[in-house]
Design a protein around this motif. Structure first.
Motif, PDB file in Angstrom:
ATOM      1  N   ILE A   1       0.737  -0.987   0.114  1.00 40.01           N
ATOM      2  CA  ILE A   1      -0.113   0.351  -0.147  1.00 40.01           C
ATOM      3  C   ILE A   1       1.386   0.889  -0.153  1.00 40.01           C
ATOM      4  CG2 ILE A   1      -1.910   0.853   1.146  1.00 40.01           C
ATOM      5  CD1 ILE A   1      -2.620  -1.903   0.282  1.00 40.01           C
ATOM      6  N   ASP A   2       0.665   1.965  -0.483  1.00 38.34           N
ATOM      7  CA  ASP A   2       1.208   3.706  -0.776  1.00 38.34           C
ATOM      8  C   ASP A   2       0.293   4.310  -1.581  1.00 38.34           C
ATOM      9  OD1 ASP A   2       3.008   5.381  -0.974  1.00 38.34           O
ATOM     10  OD2 ASP A   2       4.494   4.817  -2.655  1.00 38.34           O
ATOM     11  N   VAL A   3      -0.391   5.558  -0.977  1.00 37.77           N
ATOM     12  CA  VAL A   3      -1.307   5.889  -2.004  1.00 37.77           C
ATOM     13  C   VAL A   3      -1.010   7.204  -0.766  1.00 37.77           C
ATOM     14  CG1 VAL A   3      -4.239   6.194  -0.900  1.00 37.77           C
ATOM     15  CG2 VAL A   3      -3.143   3.656  -0.760  1.00 37.77           C
ATOM     16  N   HIS A   4      -1.890   8.361  -1.784  1.00 33.27           N
ATOM     17  CA  HIS A   4      -1.388   9.761  -1.662  1.00 33.27           C
ATOM     18  C   HIS A   4      -2.318  10.470  -0.962  1.00 33.27           C
ATOM     19  CE1 HIS A   4      -0.722  13.908  -1.814  1.00 33.27           C
ATOM     20  NE2 HIS A   4      -2.113  14.185  -2.668  1.00 33.27           N
ATOM     21  N   ILE A   5      -2.108  11.075   0.491  1.00 31.24           N
ATOM     22  CA  ILE A   5      -3.399  11.225   1.312  1.00 31.24           C
ATOM     23  C   ILE A   5      -3.577  12.691   1.560  1.00 31.24           C
ATOM     24  CG2 ILE A   5      -3.338   9.550   2.853  1.00 31.24           C
ATOM     25  CD1 ILE A   5      -1.672  11.145   4.289  1.00 31.24           C
ATOM     26  N   SER A   6      -4.787  13.443   2.133  1.00 31.68           N
ATOM     27  CA  SER A   6      -5.497  14.544   1.686  1.00 31.68           C
ATOM     28  C   SER A   6      -4.421  15.710   3.383  1.00 31.68           C
ATOM     29  CB  SER A   6      -5.777  15.376   0.548  1.00 31.68           C
ATOM     30  OG  SER A   6      -6.902  14.298   1.568  1.00 31.68           O
ATOM     31  N   SER A   7      -4.842  14.897   4.270  1.00 30.27           N
ATOM     32  CA  SER A   7      -5.074  14.846   5.194  1.00 30.27           C
ATOM     33  C   SER A   7      -4.743  13.838   6.412  1.00 30.27           C
ATOM     34  CB  SER A   7      -6.130  15.282   5.653  1.00 30.27           C
ATOM     35  OG  SER A   7      -7.285  13.623   6.842  1.00 30.27           O
ATOM     36  N   GLY A   8      -4.415  14.542   7.662  1.00 28.80           N
ATOM     37  CA  GLY A   8      -3.501  13.308   8.511  1.00 28.80           C
ATOM     38  C   GLY A   8      -4.416  12.592   8.963  1.00 28.80           C
ATOM     39  N   ASP A   9      -5.766  12.921   8.965  1.00 27.58           N
ATOM     40  CA  ASP A   9      -6.728  11.661   9.026  1.00 27.58           C
ATOM     41  C   ASP A   9      -7.257   9.940   8.378  1.00 27.58           C
ATOM     42  OD1 ASP A   9      -9.328  10.816  10.784  1.00 27.58           O
ATOM     43  OD2 ASP A   9     -10.703  12.283  10.401  1.00 27.58           O
ATOM     44  N   VAL A  10      -6.711   9.556   8.578  1.00 28.65           N
ATOM     45  CA  VAL A  10      -6.467   8.315   7.841  1.00 28.65           C
ATOM     46  C   VAL A  10      -7.002   6.626   8.378  1.00 28.65           C
ATOM     47  CG1 VAL A  10      -4.743   6.982   7.025  1.00 28.65           C
ATOM     48  CG2 VAL A  10      -4.544   9.246   7.409  1.00 28.65           C
ATOM     49  N   SER A  11      -8.213   6.048   7.685  1.00 25.00           N
ATOM     50  CA  SER A  11      -8.414   4.656   8.376  1.00 25.00           C
ATOM     51  C   SER A  11      -9.157   3.516   7.145  1.00 25.00           C
ATOM     52  CB  SER A  11     -10.119   4.862   8.312  1.00 25.00           C
ATOM     53  OG  SER A  11     -10.671   3.704   8.315  1.00 25.00           O
TER      54      SER A  11
END
Length: 408
Positions: A367-377
């Motif tokens: 898994i290597d996914v771009h995220i837009s915030s630190g709120d991750v699930s």
């Protein structure tokens, strides 16, 4: 799918789907003789006994243990001093007998004869999920003796291990509450095979005879063939405030060279893999319960296989996943390396955006996914995109947690 076939020259029942093949041998103690994932085998099969008839319980038996390998049921407490204890192995019924069998759709039912010394009978149903490598196993034990006895169900998983050198075959599980994270049951105290790394116990097989036990409540143990990157995971439940044989609902045995004290005497295990083949055992146990005459007790556990990257280490696990690295959440991406039990998706949600990555037991899940915030699930979903299990959740407010459907 279930069909009658041959494995290693023996008549067996084969359960299979797109991910695993499972071979069950009713005439060899009702054991699961082998589990294969992508043509890689996971269970120990005794080469010295391949093609040899099971004579335990017949007039031809000389009393020696025919340890065919595989995964099977034993009975606790084990002992040789009274009829309250199971005097095996060897024994001609529970480990070594022929089981009655029936198969219907995707379930195999196995039933032993009554073992006359302790007066118990065991059986189980084995179910393979269609889009998963998971085997759900419902085991039972019935007391046929005329009085109540303290008894437990004891699944034993013998896995491949055939090297003197460290780093080839390992077992991982979460530590217990003790200072060392586990206890020594057999063998030398300072064995280099037993290691505690953070909150994970690592058994690094080096062909040394020994056994450790753990009062862990982690609910999982994972065997890995490190060279091939294939794993076999056992899931189980530990029940609080109940007694277990050796005070350990999880035990790991390493077959090899050395000395152990058992049955009132010192036993020396030869340093010869030809006559003393190497393997490990992951041993699960139900709690010891007072079982009345005629009463049945039950125990549920599961086994599942997956692929991970070769020479990795397991650092955490759930019921349907193992992680070979920490889940790292950076400013712009989340990275994880997993093995999974089911065919489906890993879902990464961040800032209202959802990315789904297809996963399967047959290959490592990177898994290597771009995220837009630190709120991750991070969730594990089945093939219909239904939530199976949460893998990771970043710190959030108490109000947002209460809104999470998994907590309602």
């Amino acid at each position: 799918m279930i069909r009658q076939t041959k494995h290693s020259g023996r008549s067996v029942l084969e359960m299979s789907n797109d991910h695993v093949r499972v071979y069950v041998a009713p005439e060899l103690g009702g054991r699961i003789l082998q589990i294969e994932i992508e043509n890689s085998t996971l269970l120990f099969e005794n080469e010295n006994l391949k093609g040899m008839a099971n004579v335990q319980g017949t007039s031809r038996w000389n009393g020696n243990w025919q340890n065919f390998g595989g995964e099977k049921l034993w009975v606790a407490p084990q002992g040789w001093t009274s009829d309250d204890e199971w005097p095996g192995p060897p024994d001609p019924v529970i480990d070594g007998g022929s089981y009655k069998v029936s198969a219907d759709n995707d379930v195999i039912e196995l039933t032993s004869s009554v073992e006359p010394h302790i007066g118990v009978q065991v059986g189980r149903s084995i179910h393979l999920h269609e889009k998963s490598s998971r085997l759900e196993i419902d085991a039972w034990l019935r007391n046929h003796s005329e009085r109540s006895k303290d008894l437990a169900i004891w699944p034993v998983v013998q896995v491949e291990a055939s090297s003197y050198e460290s780093g080839h075959y390992k077992v991982f599980f979460g530590r217990d509450r003790s200072r060392n994270g586990f206890s020594i049951i057999h063998g030398i105290v300072n064995s280099p095979q037993w290691r505690l790394r953070d909150n994970i116990v690592e058994v690094d097989y080096q062909y040394i005879a020994g056994k450790i036990g753990s009062d862990t409540d982690c609910g999982w143990a994972c065997y890995m063939n490190c060279d091939k990157g294939v794993c076999l995971v056992a899931n189980f439940e530990r029940e609080e405030d109940l007694t277990y044989f050796h005070d350990a609902p999880l035990q790991v045995w390493t077959q090899g060279r050395g000395s152990i004290y058992t049955r009132g005497s010192l036993s020396v295990c030869p340093d010869n893999m030809k006559i003393n083949p190497g393997y490990m055992q992951i041993e699960l146990q139900s709690p010891l319960r007072r079982v009345r005459s005629g009463e049945i007790v039950r125990y549920h556990y599961s086994l599942w296989a997956c692929r991970v990257h070769a020479n990795a280490s397991i650092i955490s696990a759930g019921r349907n996943w193992v992680a070979t690295s920490n889940i790292v959440v950076g400013r712009e991406n989340v990275v994880a390396h997993l093995g999974v039990a089911i065919e489906g998706y890993v879902s990464v949600e961040s800032g209202g955006n959802v990315v789904k990555i297809p996963v399967s037991p047959s290959s490592p899940a990177d898994i290597d996914v771009h995220i837009s915030s630190g709120d991750v699930s991070v969730m594990l979903l089945d093939s219909d995109s239904k939530i199976v299990e949460r893998i990771y959740r970043s710190h959030r407010s108490f109000a947002s947690i209460l809104c999470d459907p998994l907590y309602q």
